[in-house]
Design a protein around this motif. Structure first.
Motif, PDB file in Angstrom:
ATOM      1  N   SER A 112       0.672   4.127  -2.899  1.00 22.61           N
ATOM      2  CA  SER A 112       0.307   5.503  -2.551  1.00 22.61           C
ATOM      3  C   SER A 112       1.360   6.512  -2.975  1.00 22.61           C
ATOM      4  O   SER A 112       1.059   7.700  -3.126  1.00 22.61           O
ATOM      5  CB  SER A 112       0.074   5.606  -1.040  1.00 22.61           C
ATOM      6  OG  SER A 112       1.285   5.403  -0.325  1.00 22.61           O
ATOM      7  N   GLU A 122       0.825  -1.203   0.000  1.00 23.30           N
ATOM      8  CA  GLU A 122       0.000   0.000   0.000  1.00 23.30           C
ATOM      9  C   GLU A 122       0.865   1.262   0.000  1.00 23.30           C
ATOM     10  O   GLU A 122       0.536   2.261  -0.646  1.00 23.30           O
ATOM     11  CB  GLU A 122      -0.922  -0.002   1.222  1.00 23.30           C
ATOM     12  CG  GLU A 122      -1.866   1.187   1.284  1.00 23.30           C
ATOM     13  CD  GLU A 122      -2.757   1.302   0.064  1.00 23.30           C
ATOM     14  OE1 GLU A 122      -3.047   2.449  -0.352  1.00 23.30           O
ATOM     15  OE2 GLU A 122      -3.160   0.257  -0.479  1.00 23.30           O
ATOM     16  N   TYR A 123       1.968   1.202   0.706  1.00 24.74           N
ATOM     17  CA  TYR A 123       2.900   2.335   0.737  1.00 24.74           C
ATOM     18  C   TYR A 123       3.423   2.635  -0.663  1.00 24.74           C
ATOM     19  O   TYR A 123       3.435   3.789  -1.107  1.00 24.74           O
ATOM     20  CB  TYR A 123       4.051   2.012   1.685  1.00 24.74           C
ATOM     21  CG  TYR A 123       5.211   2.980   1.616  1.00 24.74           C
ATOM     22  CD1 TYR A 123       5.137   4.234   2.219  1.00 24.74           C
ATOM     23  CD2 TYR A 123       6.383   2.632   0.949  1.00 24.74           C
ATOM     24  CE1 TYR A 123       6.201   5.123   2.156  1.00 24.74           C
ATOM     25  CE2 TYR A 123       7.450   3.509   0.883  1.00 24.74           C
ATOM     26  CZ  TYR A 123       7.350   4.745   1.491  1.00 24.74           C
ATOM     27  OH  TYR A 123       8.414   5.614   1.416  1.00 24.74           O
TER      28      TYR A 123
END
Length: 463
Positions: free
Chosen positions: A237, A233-234
């Protein structure tokens, strides 16, 4: 590399032509090694802590180099008229600048691959998959650093449609410059583990460094990430490109109905919106399935069908020392000697642990030291030994620095633990102990030279 005049190349790298005919053509690309330098190529005299390429200018000239690239004041140059001499402030920076310029001349799709483990295998899978439809040029071996990546780009030519390049690092600030040179449109981050943690300090810092690839991608680009990665997810994003997760049993691109054996894996390649296709991956290990899925994602992004992707995965030739499986005298050997870190150790141990115990056959792991772990080294070697013992394996550690592996295995109650400071002693013990029906894994960092043990016991398997 396409052919250019030395004047064009000198201008591209910001160098000064101080000797030779400016119209002379560079016909065979570039080289940094006079031992393998092709006639008609441009030789870059690189300098390092323990070498200076300027000492080999005469050899470059004698092997037919079209020109040499030098830095600073050089005492002895090849004679004027015999060879072109281009002078720059720094030969490495000139090589990188030339590669960046050359990348802009090529109409290609560049796939950049980084991650703590699996870069080379994923690159091999990518090249094979995409090669089912497109002309592909890929990193040779593991030429993935500040020297290897420019050389890889400069090997490509106008016949290539896709470039697949590895991006390696072991210190902060190394991935972003590689991205600036290669300008990838598709990025693959295999995973984040403990490799190079000695210099990076934490997994979070490693993720930040690897994430430079995600941040470099254009809006029209694609980022392929492992669905199970704790930093997935990092990465998504932080990237303006579309993100596609892949994985075993989850993700847009995934493996379902996975069956594993000591010789490989069988699974259904499932891509949302596409027809499923069966895959027989001829290399063992669940982690290898994930590498294959990342390559499948790259193929799908470039328009290949599931059947083309499956065929490419099944026929992919993998770089040596990456879980190569072979048999000698009824003994199954897994050669994973190329390199090692705690995460890749655990993955390889899992391959042997998944093998069935038949008629009391021995399942043995021969493990060497893992490098670049710094203050984490003692505990991580201990934990690897403990992990192997908890999976019911016999443990052999090789090299004084690997003694912690044996200690971890002993404390975890391994049925058999041996440690040898010298590889010859380990090889002698293995020759006397192994028998038909057994399986044995060889793995360690390059400095461990565990392949010496393997090749001593199985001399036909030299790499």
């Amino acid at each position: 590399m396409n052919q250019y005049s030395v004047r064009t190349l000198a201008d591209a790298m910001g160098g000064e032509l101080i000797a030779g005919e400016e119209s002379r053509m560079v016909e065979s690309g570039v080289s940094t090694d006079t031992r393998t330098l092709p006639s008609g190529s441009l030789y870059f005299a690189l300098q390092g802590d323990h070498f200076d390429g300027h000492q080999f200018l005469e050899q470059a000239a004698s092997r037919g180099a079209a020109g040499v690239v030098v830095s600073g004041i050089v005492d002895k140059l090849p004679g004027p008229g015999e060879i072109v001499v281009i002078q720059v402030e720094d030969t490495l920076m000139a090589l990188q600048k030339l590669a960046r310029w050359y990348r802009e001349q090529l109409e290609v799709v560049v796939i950049g691959i980084t991650g703590s483990n699996g870069k080379t295998t994923t690159k091999d899978f990518c090249a094979s998959v995409i090669g089912q439809r497109h002309a592909v040029h890929a990193t040779r071996g593991n030429l993935n650093n500040h020297i290897g990546l420019p050389l890889t780009l400069l090997e490509a030519d106008d016949t290539d449609e896709v470039l697949v390049v590895e991006m390696g690092m072991n210190h902060p600030g190394e991935i972003a410059p590689l991205c600036e040179i290669a300008k990838p449109q598709i990025g693959i981050i295999t995973n984040i583990g403990h490799a190079h943690i000695e210099f990076m300090g934490s997994k979070e810092a490693i993720a930040e460094e690897k994430g430079a690839l995600a941040r470099s991608l254009p809006e029209v680009g694609t980022l392929l990430i492992t669905a199970g990665c704790e930093f997935a997810e990092y990465f998504s994003s932080r990237s303006s490109a579309r993100s596609i997760p892949v994985g075993n049993g989850r993700g847009v691109i995934r493996a379902e109905s996975l069956r594993t054996s000591g010789e490989g894996s069988f699974f259904d390649l499932v891509i949302d919106g596409e027809r499923n296709s069966g895959v027989h991956l001829k290399v063992a290990g669940r982690h290898m399935v994930n590498n294959a899925l990342l390559a499948a994602g790259a193929g799908w992004v470039l328009g290949l069908s599931p059947d083309e992707i499956s065929r490419g995965l099944e026929v992919a030739p993998l770089t040596g020392g990456r879980l190569r499986c072979f048999e000698r005298g009824g003994i199954t050997i897994y050669d994973d000697t190329y390199n090692a870190n705690p995460d890749s150790m655990r993955a390889a141990i899992g391959v042997v642990a998944d093998l069935p115990e038949v008629n009391g056959n021995g399942r043995t792991v021969v493990l060497g030291v893992m490098g670049e772990l710094g203050r984490f080294s003692e505990d991580m070697h201990f934990q690897v030994g403990k992990h192997a013992a908890q999976h019911g394996l016999q443990v052999v550690s090789v090299g004084a620095e690997a003694a912690g592996i044996a200690e971890g295995a002993r404390q975890a109650g391994a049925s058999m633990v041996e440690h040898f400071d010298k590889y010859e002693d380990a090889a002698s013990w293995l020759r006397e102990t192994l028998s038909a029906g057994d399986a044995v894994l060889f793995k360690g960092s390059r400095q461990a030279a565990v392949e010496r043990v393997m090749n001593e016991v199985f001399p036909q398997t030299t790499n």
